[in-house]
Design a protein around this motif. Structure first.
Motif, PDB file in Angstrom:
ATOM      1  N   LYS A 201       0.840  -1.187   0.000  1.00  0.00           N
ATOM      2  CA  LYS A 201       0.000   0.000   0.000  1.00  0.00           C
ATOM      3  C   LYS A 201       0.881   1.244   0.000  1.00  0.00           C
ATOM      4  CE  LYS A 201      -3.859  -2.011   2.568  1.00  0.00           C
ATOM      5  NZ  LYS A 201      -4.671  -1.897   3.783  1.00  0.00           N
ATOM      6  N   ARG A 202       0.498   2.207  -0.816  1.00  0.00           N
ATOM      7  CA  ARG A 202       1.218   3.460  -0.814  1.00  0.00           C
ATOM      8  C   ARG A 202       0.682   4.358   0.296  1.00  0.00           C
ATOM      9  NH1 ARG A 202       2.153   5.425  -7.058  1.00  0.00           N
ATOM     10  NH2 ARG A 202       3.322   3.592  -7.739  1.00  0.00           N
ATOM     11  N   LYS A 203       1.570   5.074   0.843  1.00  0.00           N
ATOM     12  CA  LYS A 203       1.188   5.982   1.922  1.00  0.00           C
ATOM     13  C   LYS A 203       0.601   7.244   1.312  1.00  0.00           C
ATOM     14  CE  LYS A 203       2.987   7.892   6.194  1.00  0.00           C
ATOM     15  NZ  LYS A 203       4.179   8.041   7.021  1.00  0.00           N
ATOM     16  N   ARG A 204      -0.673   7.445   1.526  1.00  0.00           N
ATOM     17  CA  ARG A 204      -1.347   8.598   0.966  1.00  0.00           C
ATOM     18  C   ARG A 204      -1.026   9.822   1.816  1.00  0.00           C
ATOM     19  NH1 ARG A 204      -2.723   7.132  -4.126  1.00  0.00           N
ATOM     20  NH2 ARG A 204      -3.642   5.036  -4.109  1.00  0.00           N
ATOM     21  N   GLY A 205      -0.627  10.879   1.158  1.00  0.00           N
ATOM     22  CA  GLY A 205      -0.321  12.104   1.871  1.00  0.00           C
ATOM     23  C   GLY A 205      -0.403  13.279   0.922  1.00  0.00           C
ATOM     24  N   ASN A 206      -0.092  14.446   1.446  1.00  0.00           N
ATOM     25  CA  ASN A 206      -0.129  15.622   0.591  1.00  0.00           C
ATOM     26  C   ASN A 206       1.063  15.601  -0.362  1.00  0.00           C
ATOM     27  OD1 ASN A 206       2.224  16.834   1.958  1.00  0.00           O
ATOM     28  ND2 ASN A 206       0.802  17.064   3.679  1.00  0.00           N
ATOM     29  N   PRO A 207       1.030  16.418  -1.432  1.00  0.00           N
ATOM     30  CA  PRO A 207       2.126  16.403  -2.413  1.00  0.00           C
ATOM     31  C   PRO A 207       3.480  16.714  -1.804  1.00  0.00           C
ATOM     32  CG  PRO A 207       0.208  17.544  -3.291  1.00  0.00           C
ATOM     33  CD  PRO A 207      -0.073  17.270  -1.840  1.00  0.00           C
ATOM     34  N   PHE A 208       3.521  17.582  -0.787  1.00  0.00           N
ATOM     35  CA  PHE A 208       4.807  17.931  -0.191  1.00  0.00           C
ATOM     36  C   PHE A 208       5.439  16.726   0.503  1.00  0.00           C
ATOM     37  CE2 PHE A 208       7.318  19.466   3.443  1.00  0.00           C
ATOM     38  CZ  PHE A 208       8.255  20.230   2.754  1.00  0.00           C
ATOM     39  N   SER A 209       4.635  15.961   1.243  1.00  0.00           N
ATOM     40  CA  SER A 209       5.183  14.786   1.932  1.00  0.00           C
ATOM     41  C   SER A 209       5.641  13.734   0.934  1.00  0.00           C
ATOM     42  CB  SER A 209       4.131  14.206   2.882  1.00  0.00           C
ATOM     43  OG  SER A 209       2.999  13.761   2.160  1.00  0.00           O
ATOM     44  N   ARG A 210       4.910  13.595  -0.175  1.00  0.00           N
ATOM     45  CA  ARG A 210       5.349  12.634  -1.186  1.00  0.00           C
ATOM     46  C   ARG A 210       6.656  13.079  -1.843  1.00  0.00           C
ATOM     47  NH1 ARG A 210      -0.266  12.576  -2.564  1.00  0.00           N
ATOM     48  NH2 ARG A 210       0.153  13.848  -4.416  1.00  0.00           N
ATOM     49  N   MET A 211       6.798  14.390  -2.039  1.00  0.00           N
ATOM     50  CA  MET A 211       8.034  14.904  -2.612  1.00  0.00           C
ATOM     51  C   MET A 211       9.204  14.676  -1.665  1.00  0.00           C
ATOM     52  SD  MET A 211       8.839  18.738  -4.049  1.00  0.00           S
ATOM     53  CE  MET A 211       8.647  19.457  -2.405  1.00  0.00           C
ATOM     54  N   VAL A 212       8.971  14.889  -0.345  1.00  0.00           N
ATOM     55  CA  VAL A 212      10.021  14.650   0.640  1.00  0.00           C
ATOM     56  C   VAL A 212      10.398  13.169   0.675  1.00  0.00           C
ATOM     57  CG1 VAL A 212      10.557  14.708   3.103  1.00  0.00           C
ATOM     58  CG2 VAL A 212       9.403  16.652   2.019  1.00  0.00           C
ATOM     59  N   ALA A 213       9.383  12.296   0.606  1.00  0.00           N
ATOM     60  CA  ALA A 213       9.661  10.857   0.605  1.00  0.00           C
ATOM     61  C   ALA A 213      10.462  10.453  -0.624  1.00  0.00           C
ATOM     62  CB  ALA A 213       8.345  10.078   0.664  1.00  0.00           C
ATOM     63  N   ARG A 214      10.149  11.055  -1.763  1.00  0.00           N
ATOM     64  CA  ARG A 214      10.895  10.737  -2.976  1.00  0.00           C
ATOM     65  C   ARG A 214      12.332  11.229  -2.874  1.00  0.00           C
ATOM     66  NH1 ARG A 214       9.370   8.984  -7.886  1.00  0.00           N
ATOM     67  NH2 ARG A 214      10.708   9.450  -9.662  1.00  0.00           N
ATOM     68  N   PHE A 215      12.505  12.418  -2.287  1.00  0.00           N
ATOM     69  CA  PHE A 215      13.862  12.938  -2.109  1.00  0.00           C
ATOM     70  C   PHE A 215      14.666  12.041  -1.176  1.00  0.00           C
ATOM     71  CE2 PHE A 215      16.855  15.568   0.324  1.00  0.00           C
ATOM     72  CZ  PHE A 215      17.645  16.049  -0.712  1.00  0.00           C
ATOM     73  N   ARG A 216      14.034  11.563  -0.105  1.00  0.00           N
ATOM     74  CA  ARG A 216      14.740  10.668   0.813  1.00  0.00           C
ATOM     75  C   ARG A 216      15.147   9.378   0.131  1.00  0.00           C
ATOM     76  NH1 ARG A 216      10.969  11.186   6.280  1.00  0.00           N
ATOM     77  NH2 ARG A 216      11.708  13.268   6.921  1.00  0.00           N
ATOM     78  N   SER A 217      14.324   8.913  -0.802  1.00  0.00           N
ATOM     79  CA  SER A 217      14.665   7.668  -1.490  1.00  0.00           C
ATOM     80  C   SER A 217      15.900   7.829  -2.360  1.00  0.00           C
ATOM     81  CB  SER A 217      13.482   7.204  -2.346  1.00  0.00           C
ATOM     82  OG  SER A 217      13.258   8.091  -3.436  1.00  0.00           O
ATOM     83  N   TYR A 218      16.208   9.072  -2.782  1.00  0.00           N
ATOM     84  CA  TYR A 218      17.386   9.325  -3.613  1.00  0.00           C
ATOM     85  C   TYR A 218      18.651   9.564  -2.788  1.00  0.00           C
ATOM     86  CZ  TYR A 218      15.184   9.623  -8.202  1.00  0.00           C
ATOM     87  OH  TYR A 218      14.542   9.331  -9.389  1.00  0.00           O
ATOM     88  N   MET A 219      18.534   9.692  -1.492  1.00  0.00           N
ATOM     89  CA  MET A 219      19.695  10.004  -0.669  1.00  0.00           C
ATOM     90  C   MET A 219      20.821   8.979  -0.800  1.00  0.00           C
ATOM     91  SD  MET A 219      19.453  12.922   0.618  1.00  0.00           S
ATOM     92  CE  MET A 219      20.859  12.768   1.721  1.00  0.00           C
ATOM     93  N   PRO A 220      20.545   7.654  -0.786  1.00  0.00           N
ATOM     94  CA  PRO A 220      21.656   6.704  -0.978  1.00  0.00           C
ATOM     95  C   PRO A 220      22.364   6.891  -2.316  1.00  0.00           C
ATOM     96  CG  PRO A 220      19.716   5.577  -0.126  1.00  0.00           C
ATOM     97  CD  PRO A 220      19.275   6.947  -0.508  1.00  0.00           C
ATOM     98  N   VAL A 221      21.609   7.239  -3.352  1.00  0.00           N
ATOM     99  CA  VAL A 221      22.219   7.471  -4.664  1.00  0.00           C
ATOM    100  C   VAL A 221      23.089   8.718  -4.627  1.00  0.00           C
ATOM    101  CG1 VAL A 221      21.745   7.893  -7.097  1.00  0.00           C
ATOM    102  CG2 VAL A 221      20.301   6.324  -5.812  1.00  0.00           C
ATOM    103  N   ILE A 222      22.565   9.798  -4.038  1.00  0.00           N
ATOM    104  CA  ILE A 222      23.309  11.056  -3.994  1.00  0.00           C
ATOM    105  C   ILE A 222      24.594  10.899  -3.190  1.00  0.00           C
ATOM    106  CG2 ILE A 222      23.216  13.444  -3.198  1.00  0.00           C
ATOM    107  CD1 ILE A 222      20.214  13.402  -3.782  1.00  0.00           C
TER     108      ILE A 222
END
Length: 287
Positions: A201-222
């Motif tokens: 299940k995807r965590k439903r939230g506002n666009p800002f929280s989804r953007m933050v979650a996506r940014f966190r997912s890129y942290m290991p790559v960065i």
């Protein structure tokens, strides 16, 4: 495009003096920044592609440039009407969103201006090798260290893009969720409707929280890219030191020499006359 922006060749633009190509790129940059008419910027973009095509620059280099620019162009075109609500000819209005003919036209202008500015630089980067770039900058009065640093930084742009892609593929192979998807708070999984494979299940939230979650997912790559970039820059610095860069009391000589010929003077004259004509035409249009 995995090692260098420069593409070896013997086209008419490859044979031109790097100083003239720098002036041509600078003139196109200034004009594309000043122009506000979409058809002028589109004409400059077409002219840049014609120059690259007639010079013999490989199509893969042009395609690579468009692939890099495409996300930025789309982002700017989409966000411009959201941030700029000016204009008198309103088309649609809902809450804070106001679409007018003026801001939509400006969004189109910005969408054309970004690739026009980029390809103005690519005219020089695709057709000028690193030694010629350094010699051209030195001939213009730029210190050798500054010229070498600038040309080296430009040379490694595609290298870092390649490193980013490699690290991302490696992290995905290790199970990293680049999309920023998360399980629900209870960690439950739901069935996909076919009764065979569970789906998170995807965590439903506002666009800002989804953007933050996506940014966190890129942290290991960065972080991995930054480590590899630091290692590469350190190795390049050591290589330059072993070749005597920056040694006091040493007179530097140059194997690569740049000299202006008839073709260079002709291109220089056409660039100056074309820029002056464009400025005069803009002044007359504003009256």
């Amino acid at each position: 495009m995995d090692s260098d922006l420069y593409t070896p060749g013997d086209g008419w633009l490859h044979r031109r003096d790097p100083r003239v190509k720098l002036l041509l790129s600078l003139a196109l940059l200034v004009l594309c920044l000043v122009w506000r008419q979409w058809w002028l910027i589109a004409g400059a973009l077409i002219a840049e592609h014609v120059m690259l095509a007639t010079d013999g620059v490989p199509r893969r280099s042009v395609v690579w440039a468009w692939k890099v620019l495409a996300p930025v162009i789309v982002l700017v075109v989409v966000l411009w009407p959201l941030t700029d609500t000016s204009g008198t000819h309103e088309i649609w209005h809902a809450g804070f969103l106001r679409l007018t003919e003026e801001n939509l036209l400006m969004a189109a202008v910005m969408g054309l201006r970004i690739p026009a500015l980029a390809f103005a630089c690519f005219l020089t980067l695709f057709t000028t090798s690193q030694p010629m770039s350094v010699r051209g900058l030195v001939k213009l009065g730029v210190p050798y260290k500054a010229g070498l640093t600038l040309s080296t930084a430009l040379r490694y742009i595609p290298v870092f893009f390649s490193i980013f892609g490699q690290v991302m593929d490696a992290q995905r192979a290790r199970g990293l969720d680049i999309g920023g998807e998360e399980k629900d708070e209870d960690g439950d999984e739901e069935n996909d409707g076919e009764g065979d494979k569970p789906r998170r299940k995807r965590k439903r939230g506002n666009p800002f929280s989804r953007m933050v979650a996506r940014f966190r997912s890129y942290m290991p790559v960065i972080i991995a890219v930054l480590i590899r970039a630091y290692t590469m820059s350190r190795n390049v610095g050591w290589a330059m030191e072993t070749r005597g860069l920056g040694m006091p009391g040493v007179h530097r000589t140059y194997r690569v020499q740049v000299r202006m010929n008839a073709g260079d003077w002709l291109l220089l004259a056409l660039t100056v006359l074309g820029t002056a004509g464009a400025i005069v035409a803009m002044m007359l249009m504003q009256k």
